[in-house]
Design a protein around this motif. Structure first.
Motif, PDB file in Angstrom:
ATOM      1  N   GLU A 138       1.905  -3.014  -9.333  1.00 50.88           N
ATOM      2  CA  GLU A 138       2.156  -4.140  -8.429  1.00 50.88           C
ATOM      3  C   GLU A 138       3.637  -4.482  -8.364  1.00 50.88           C
ATOM      4  OE1 GLU A 138       1.378  -6.147 -12.423  1.00 50.88           O
ATOM      5  OE2 GLU A 138       0.683  -4.369 -11.335  1.00 50.88           O
ATOM      6  N   THR A 178      -4.815   4.559  -1.913  1.00 54.47           N
ATOM      7  CA  THR A 178      -5.551   4.735  -3.170  1.00 54.47           C
ATOM      8  C   THR A 178      -6.820   5.551  -2.943  1.00 54.47           C
ATOM      9  OG1 THR A 178      -6.607   2.576  -2.845  1.00 54.47           O
ATOM     10  CG2 THR A 178      -4.641   2.649  -4.254  1.00 54.47           C
ATOM     11  N   PRO A 209       0.063   1.578   0.591  1.00 55.73           N
ATOM     12  CA  PRO A 209      -0.348   1.273   1.964  1.00 55.73           C
ATOM     13  C   PRO A 209      -1.853   1.439   2.134  1.00 55.73           C
ATOM     14  CG  PRO A 209       1.534   2.766   1.918  1.00 55.73           C
ATOM     15  CD  PRO A 209       1.024   2.676   0.515  1.00 55.73           C
ATOM     16  N   ASP A 210      -2.367   0.854   3.183  1.00 58.57           N
ATOM     17  CA  ASP A 210      -3.812   0.911   3.433  1.00 58.57           C
ATOM     18  C   ASP A 210      -4.336   2.331   3.335  1.00 58.57           C
ATOM     19  OD1 ASP A 210      -3.836  -1.783   3.812  1.00 58.57           O
ATOM     20  OD2 ASP A 210      -3.897  -1.711   6.001  1.00 58.57           O
ATOM     21  N   GLY A 211      -5.337   2.499   2.503  1.00 57.68           N
ATOM     22  CA  GLY A 211      -6.008   3.781   2.396  1.00 57.68           C
ATOM     23  C   GLY A 211      -5.399   4.754   1.413  1.00 57.68           C
ATOM     24  N   ARG A 256      -7.192   7.893  -0.599  1.00 52.95           N
ATOM     25  CA  ARG A 256      -6.771   9.282  -0.417  1.00 52.95           C
ATOM     26  C   ARG A 256      -6.366   9.909  -1.743  1.00 52.95           C
ATOM     27  NH1 ARG A 256      -4.070   6.799   3.773  1.00 52.95           N
ATOM     28  NH2 ARG A 256      -1.990   7.125   2.833  1.00 52.95           N
ATOM     29  N   GLU A 261     -13.030   1.069  -7.144  1.00 54.52           N
ATOM     30  CA  GLU A 261     -12.237   2.285  -7.302  1.00 54.52           C
ATOM     31  C   GLU A 261     -12.208   2.744  -8.756  1.00 54.52           C
ATOM     32  OE1 GLU A 261      -9.023   1.878  -3.616  1.00 54.52           O
ATOM     33  OE2 GLU A 261      -8.656   0.811  -5.507  1.00 54.52           O
ATOM     34  N   THR A 307      -9.014  -1.243  -7.553  1.00 53.36           N
ATOM     35  CA  THR A 307     -10.043  -2.273  -7.531  1.00 53.36           C
ATOM     36  C   THR A 307     -11.194  -1.879  -8.451  1.00 53.36           C
ATOM     37  OG1 THR A 307     -11.243  -1.231  -5.705  1.00 53.36           O
ATOM     38  CG2 THR A 307      -9.467  -2.786  -5.127  1.00 53.36           C
TER      39      THR A 307
END
Length: 453
Positions: free
Chosen positions: A63, A82, A78-80, A84, A125, A122
């Motif tokens: 972070e 993690t 960026p979105d997606g 990928r 994840e 998360t």
């Protein structure tokens, strides 16, 4: 992120200076190079012992990036990204498990999730990360020690619940300092109240071993403020504590803001180390290595310092290393944020993980150095008979000049003449000077030639 990363080694460490480099693995990754003919993993692992492997999964996200950190990690995702990254990790795990073959038993003795900060992921994840380790690699996480690194901001109840349920036996949290001014000086934004709350959540999750990382040598730190952090950590009675000296490394936040490189800083760190060591020993802890202290009576629930870097390591993720008896390999390494982003992007786009692309062969001499380093940097030392059985020679025959120099400095117990080659307390205090002196000329030259990026 948890533990501070090692500093690149100077071509020739000045004798007598206590802080040259943290030797947590040998050969150092800055000695790795692109392999001109990338070998197939199936060929590399054929004939290797695979019934007690170590498994390491690397998550290169944080972070924030602390001012002292040169770990392979990036800030945010960026979105997606993690998702990928986990997709690529699963492809890699599938390829690696296939390469291990079925010519003999394949099992794991321990596992670890590191980074970066694994708990940047998360809770769902993290479930997937555990599934990759278990379903793709075949590791039984509930049956072996599983160590996971975390940070105060990401040690949330839902994430910790996943880890506890999936078998985590050790959680390591990088606190570094409980003093707000020192945290700011180390470019590590955090509030003590948030740190204490995170420690409370880890205890509530009932993971057997809590490890707390602390740093000494921060600008403005005094014996009194160091004592404040030590006592704040001891209030939680952690099963393990790591005490790290601060290093200022190229391309890090602190390197751009300060130039603390003089001998006075060496003496400050050495004095604070001795204070911390003595304080922990007086409070019921046993010293495992220069950095590692374990509460007496606590059973190890993860690989000890240095001992985790043994042959038979499977590393998954773009910052992880793998070790066979003949080759250590990984992906490319960088510290600069832009370079790291590029390597991560390349990793997530990779479909073929069947070959080793970046690494360093380990010949007979390097294996001897590696064995001596791994053993000598542990407080328990190295039985000379074990070395002789493995290599057919006495360590004093292989390293006469180095061991004689260590003995002359008072770093070896019984001047190194007994059946156990072990460091004195002063030798342990100088581990970061002693370790680099055992690096081979070839590795030293490769590290000196490495261009930081």
């Amino acid at each position: 992120m948890s533990a501070p990363a090692p500093a690149p080694l100077a071509p020739t460490p000045p004798p007598g200076r206590p802080y040259s480099a943290y030797v947590y693995a040998y050969p150092h990754k800055t000695a790795y190079r692109p392999l001109p003919e990338p070998p197939a993993l199936r060929d590399l692992w054929h004939g290797e012992r695979k019934d007690a492997l170590s498994l390491y999964l690397h998550i290169p996200f944080c972070e924030v990036r602390c001012g002292f950190c040169n770990l392979f990690t990036r800030i945010g995702a960026p979105d997606g990204l993690t998702g990928r990254y986990l997709d690529a990790l699963e492809r890699q795990a599938t390829a690696v498990r296939d390469a291990l073959g079925d010519d003999g038993p394949v099992s794991f003795a321990n596992a670890a999730f590191g980074g970066g900060t694994p708990t940047f992921l998360t809770a769902p994840e993290l479930e997937r990360l555990c599934d990759i380790a278990e379903q793709r690699m075949g590791a039984d996480l509930r049956a072996v020690p599983l160590s996971v690194e975390t940070s105060p901001a990401t040690a949330t109840a839902d994430r910790l619940a996943v880890l506890a349920e999936r078998g985590a036996t050790r959680v390591s949290i990088g606190v570094q300092s409980f003093v707000a001014e020192e945290a700011r000086a180390a470019v590590r934004p955090q509030r003590r109240a948030d740190v204490e709350a995170a420690l409370g959540r880890i205890r509530d999750a009932r993971v057997p071993v809590l490890n707390i990382d602390l740093i000494y040598g921060i600008d403005g730190q005094t014996p009194a403020t160091w004592r404040t952090s030590l006592d704040a950590a001891l209030a939680w009675r952690p099963e393990e504590l790591y005490l790290y000296p601060l290093y200022v490394r190229p391309l890090t936040g602190l390197a751009r803001r300060t130039a603390l490189t003089d001998r006075a800083w060496d003496e400050q760190r050495l004095s604070l180390y001795r204070q911390g060591r003595d304080h922990l020993l007086a409070h019921g802890y046993e010293q495992v290595s220069m950095r590692m202290f374990r509460l007496a009576g606590t059973a190890p629930q993860g690989p000890d310092d240095h001992a985790c870097q043994t042959d038979g390591m499977i590393g998954l993720g773009c910052g992880a290393r793998s070790y066979t008896s003949a080759l250590h390999y990984s992906f490319d390494y960088a510290v600069d944020m832009g370079e790291i982003r590029g390597i991560i992007d390349d990793y997530t786009a990779t479909d073929d993980f069947t070959r080793a692309v970046h690494g360093r062969p380990t010949n007979g001499d390097e294996a001897r150095r590696r064995h001596l380093l791994q053993s000598l940097l542990q407080a328990q030392g190295m039985p000379v008979a074990d070395y002789r059985e493995r290599f057919g020679a006495d360590p004093h025959e292989d390293f006469p000049a180095e061991l004689a120099a260590f003995a002359a400095r008072g770093w070896l117990d019984q001047d190194g003449t007994g059946p156990l080659l072990r460091l004195t307390p002063e030798g342990l205090a100088h581990s970061d000077a002693l370790g680099p002196e055992l690096f081979s000329p070839a590795v030293r030259a490769a590290m000196a030639a490495y261009e930081a990026k």
